[in-house]
Each structure stands twice: as structure tokens, then as C-alpha cells.
Scaffold this active site. Sequence first.
Site, PDB file in Angstrom:
ATOM      1  N   ASP A 151       0.861  -1.189   0.000  1.00 56.66           N
ATOM      2  CA  ASP A 151       0.000   0.000   0.000  1.00 56.66           C
ATOM      3  C   ASP A 151       0.893   1.234   0.000  1.00 56.66           C
ATOM      4  O   ASP A 151       1.263   1.726   1.057  1.00 56.66           O
ATOM      5  CB  ASP A 151      -0.890   0.040   1.252  1.00 56.66           C
ATOM      6  N   ARG A 159       4.100   2.432   2.839  1.00 51.51           N
ATOM      7  CA  ARG A 159       4.846   1.357   3.514  1.00 51.51           C
ATOM      8  C   ARG A 159       6.350   1.460   3.280  1.00 51.51           C
ATOM      9  O   ARG A 159       7.121   0.882   4.031  1.00 51.51           O
ATOM     10  CB  ARG A 159       4.361  -0.006   3.025  1.00 51.51           C
ATOM     11  N   ARG A 220      -7.280  10.252   2.095  1.00 51.45           N
ATOM     12  CA  ARG A 220      -6.779   9.247   1.148  1.00 51.45           C
ATOM     13  C   ARG A 220      -7.492   9.356  -0.198  1.00 51.45           C
ATOM     14  O   ARG A 220      -7.059   8.765  -1.180  1.00 51.45           O
ATOM     15  CB  ARG A 220      -6.953   7.849   1.733  1.00 51.45           C
ATOM     16  N   HIS A 263     -12.291  -1.615   8.986  1.00 54.50           N
ATOM     17  CA  HIS A 263     -11.337  -2.431   9.736  1.00 54.50           C
ATOM     18  C   HIS A 263     -11.979  -2.968  11.008  1.00 54.50           C
ATOM     19  O   HIS A 263     -11.621  -4.043  11.484  1.00 54.50           O
ATOM     20  CB  HIS A 263     -10.095  -1.615  10.117  1.00 54.50           C
ATOM     21  N   ASP A 336      -9.960  -6.471  -0.383  1.00 59.72           N
ATOM     22  CA  ASP A 336      -9.287  -5.791   0.717  1.00 59.72           C
ATOM     23  C   ASP A 336      -8.924  -6.879   1.736  1.00 59.72           C
ATOM     24  O   ASP A 336      -9.354  -8.040   1.617  1.00 59.72           O
ATOM     25  CB  ASP A 336     -10.208  -4.722   1.316  1.00 59.72           C
TER      26      ASP A 336
END
Length: 616
Positions: A151, A159, A220, A263, A336
Site C-alpha cells: 500500500d 509502507r 486518502r 477495519h 481488501d
Amino acid sequence: MRDSGTGSTGNTGNTGNTAQPSRRTVLAATAGAGAVLAVSGTAHAGPSGDRKLRALISRMTLEEKVGQLFVMRVYGHSATAPDQADIDANLKELGVRTAAELIATYRVGGIIYFTWAHNTRTPHQIADLSNGIQKASLDQPRGLPVLIATDQEHGIVARVGKPATLFPGAMAIGAGGSRSDARTLGRIGGAELRALGILQDYSPDADVNVNPANPVIGVRSFGADPDAVAGLVAAEVKGYQQSGVAATAKHFPGHGDTAVDSHFGFPVITHSRELWGELDAVPFRAAVRAGIDSIMTAHIMVPALDASGDPATLSRPILTGILREELGYDGVVVTDSLGMEGVRQKYGDDRVPVLALKAGVDQLLNPPSIDIAWHAVLNAVRGGELTEARLDESILRVLRLKSKLGLLHDPYVTERGVDRTVGTPEHLRAADRIADRTTTLLINKQGLLPLSRRTRPRVLVVGADPASPSGTDGPPTTVLAAALTELGFTATALSTGTAPSTATIAKAVAAAGSADAVVVGTYNVTAGSSQRTLVNKLVATGVPVVAVAIRNPYDVAQLPDVGACLASYSWTDVELRAAARVIGGRVTPRGKLPVAVQRADAPEQVLYPIGYGLTY
């Protein structure tokens, strides 16, 4: 830049792994991959290319086919010799010791890198890890190269950090409004990833962020205007294509209007089918037209698209009916993370991967237990719930992508490619130039900005210091103070945090007494936030106060009394330095709001519309 990131000679880095096999060894190890060298470099390999890829598939065992569908995390900086703590984490979560053992046991087709998994320490180490993973896979019978992903959205999600080039995040790019800049981000960012052996990037975010309370997307996203988002998504995709990296539009069918983080919960999107088509679908259509290589699903429920109550990741009406058939997309569909609560609430971890494949998914990303998920798919085929032909369909898409990216030709990278590509001065300058076009000036009373070094030389920098995004210097107050000092101010930093106490506020107010101006970094300010109290107390001192919203631009609605307010859209170094250049007058503010800001006391009314932004 693509060629500088690949090669077949030289050693694999400075962490002690053995030298890379030659290209001839690579081709022999793939047990027939040499026959694929002539495959067209397009998303659809064509009849001739497909025949050669199908020949590879026909030689796979069922277990190998199942493995090709998984993209897994693994702890450690090395494929064969990770630190003991990472071996322990791998044993606990995956039942194997190393990446090499993971590949040997489950024959996974993909690996995802994370900072927290200690995969991304330094450029040479990352390249060495990538080469070690490829060797481990190619050493297996009928071994195929691994598609390594991460990502790297830039902004708050990245990352791979310094010394790699880090660009402004999506909403900052949206504020800049330049498709050329978005394409440059994809081209340069992609070239650096490719040099490290990472050929699939889970970016760009194609969500249209129309909900200011969105806890998981927010900055984002490129913004709230679907056409503007679509143009920037398509441009960034083209940039990644130039660099030979697979971009991934996410999160289909659109995660921009949620107030729940998938999440930790199961968001529901209540858009009508018509509104979805006019809003959420627009950037994904643009991505498909741009030839996007992969699309990531969202763990959200959209009743207007599928009334079953299933998350989109497990919805055949959404993934096959809409994405494949209506939008005409035939590239790779990746889930995902299957460890997220949004996809785990309705079904068990043994059912989720099977249902995802039945819905139309090709890659199963990061299930909580690879053993449970892998065996679930294997048993579903053996039991007749899934056919082997269905697996072959997805494996063909994955192999087409691996072929297009050159992995079947030469999966290895070199130290020379890393040194020539990653974090070069040219790339870093490009990131700074782009950042200079993104900072948005929202308030500037009595022409407070730009600050003058002659009349206001002493600057106190206070504010929130959230954990620094991966691989950036941080904390934000320190970065801002250092940048202002470089511009000729005498700047000092005082961290007050995201929830300053009464004592901390008093300390900041006292320090302001010896300053000519105060810069305060704010982070998601609410009506009851003690950050708001801090700003108001500083304003009451009579010292000019400049607020910098270092994440969401919506902070400005809570700060009406400040002398000036800027939005930087992230607290990464590149964006904070750009904000400092605007404060100090080195750069003229050019960014325009890509989202609307509502009034704090009347949310139904717009305070600052899309496109608003002041300049000098």
C-alpha cells in the site's frame, strides 16, 4: 526508469543472501515460463499468449492453483533469515518460520509488504527480500514468480519510507488539481517500487469522499467531485503504467460515504442506484477506461446494488454483475484484507474466501489464517462447491498480469537499479514541486501571511504530533520548526498533542509571550476538542496565530478566530515543508479545496465550497 529497476546480474544486496540465479536459471526454474516470453505486454495476453499461460496452469497441481490465489503478509526483513521475533510472529500467525517456508507450504502467488511486519527497512534490504522471495518460489517444482504488493498511496499511507521519495497524498493532489502531477506521482513512485521488486501497488484510492466524518478514507481520497477524482485516478494509473507497475483502484464499489471504519465494523452505503452511478462509479469507470490492472473490493454493504446484506467483497451481483459485466472490467480483482471486521461479521473465516471466489474475486488478500483459508478453498473444490475451472479463470488473470509486468521474463532486481532509481535528487525535487502546488490557504486576516522575517522573526510552533506516517522524519511540530528555521526564522517547537491538557495549554500560552507569531498544527479538531481550546487561548494572547490543518481540512470550521489557516492534508515531511514555504512567503499558495467544508454550527450550510482557496 523501468529498466533501471530490473536485471539479472549482480548480487542481491548487502544482507548476506546468495547471488541471484542467471536469467537462464530463472527460465528453467519456472518449468515452462520461457514459453511465455512472447506474451503481449497488454492486460489481455491474446489467444497465443493465453494458450501459453493455460499450458502453465495445466501443469499445476490443485494445491498449487489454490496457492496462486492468495496474497499474504509475512514477518521479517529476509526471506530465509528473519529476526527471531519475526520467526516467532510467523509461527504464531502463519504456522511457518519464514517467507520461504510460507511459499513452500502454501505456494502463494503474492506477498504484501508492511512496515509493521518489518519488510521495509532500507531500499537494499527490500530489494534483497524481494529477490529472496522470488528465489524461494522459483526453487519449487513448477515454481512461478511471486507478485509482490504494498500500500504505497503516499500521504498518510505509505509502507516504503525515506530515503524513497514520498509524495503528497491524494487529497493534497486533489487540491493541486493537476493531472500531470498525478501522472508524475505514479511514474516516479512506480519506478521506485519496481526497483525494489514491488510490482503491484494498492493505489490510487478511487473513493469519492463526500462524508467529512469518514474515519477510514478522508484525505486518502482525491476529493468530493467525482469528475475531478476520475481524472486524477486515470492520470495516476497512466503514470504507474509508464513505470511498469500494476496500479489498483480501490475500494469498489466506493467507500467515500461511510461513517464506520471497515477495519473494525461493517459500513452501509445508503446511496440509491442512480446516485451510485453518478457519484461512486465515476472514478472506477475512468480507471477501467485507463486500463487499470487491478481493482480492490470494499467490505461495505450497498443495499441498492445487492439487497442480500453481503459485503461487496462477497457479492456476485456487485463484482460480476456490475464490475465485470456492466463496467466491462476483465482485469484482476483483489479483496481488501480478509482480516478486517467488515468482511468477517456475517460469515466465518472458512467461508469468506470461498464466497469471495464465487462472487468473482481473483486474489484473496491477507486472511487472518492462511491455513484455514487455503484449506477452505481446497476443500470447496474437492467437494464440488467450486470448480477447478473457476480457479483456472482467476489464475489466468493473475498470470496475465505477471506476464505483462515482466515477472515471467525476469523477476529479479539489482543494487544498481535501486541506487539509480530510489530517492534520487531529481525525484525528491519533483515531490517538492508538486507539494508547492497543493497547500491551501483558507483564512488570511489583514494579510497576516506571508510572515515577514524582519517584523516577525520569532515563531513558536505548537500543536498535535500524531505518530509520523511511515518513513518520515516527524514529529510535525519539529518538521515545521526546522523548515521555518531554514527559511530564516527563529523557530522553536513545543508539542502539545492531539488532546492537550490544561497544564500543556498554559505552557504553550506562556511560551507564546516571547514569540512574534504562533504556528499551531491541528489534527481533526471537533467542537469539544481541547485542541480548539488551545487555539482560542493562543488567539486571546494577541500574538498572531497561524493554524495548519495537518490532516482533514475541515478543522478550519472550528477555528474562526485565527489570523490565518492553511490545509496541508497530511503531516508527512513533504507537505509540512511546503506549508512552511507558504507561511514564509517562499511559495505562493495555489491549492484549492477538493472537498466542501461545512459550517460547524450549521452543517447543512457550506462554509467553504469545493474550489475555494486564497493566494497572495
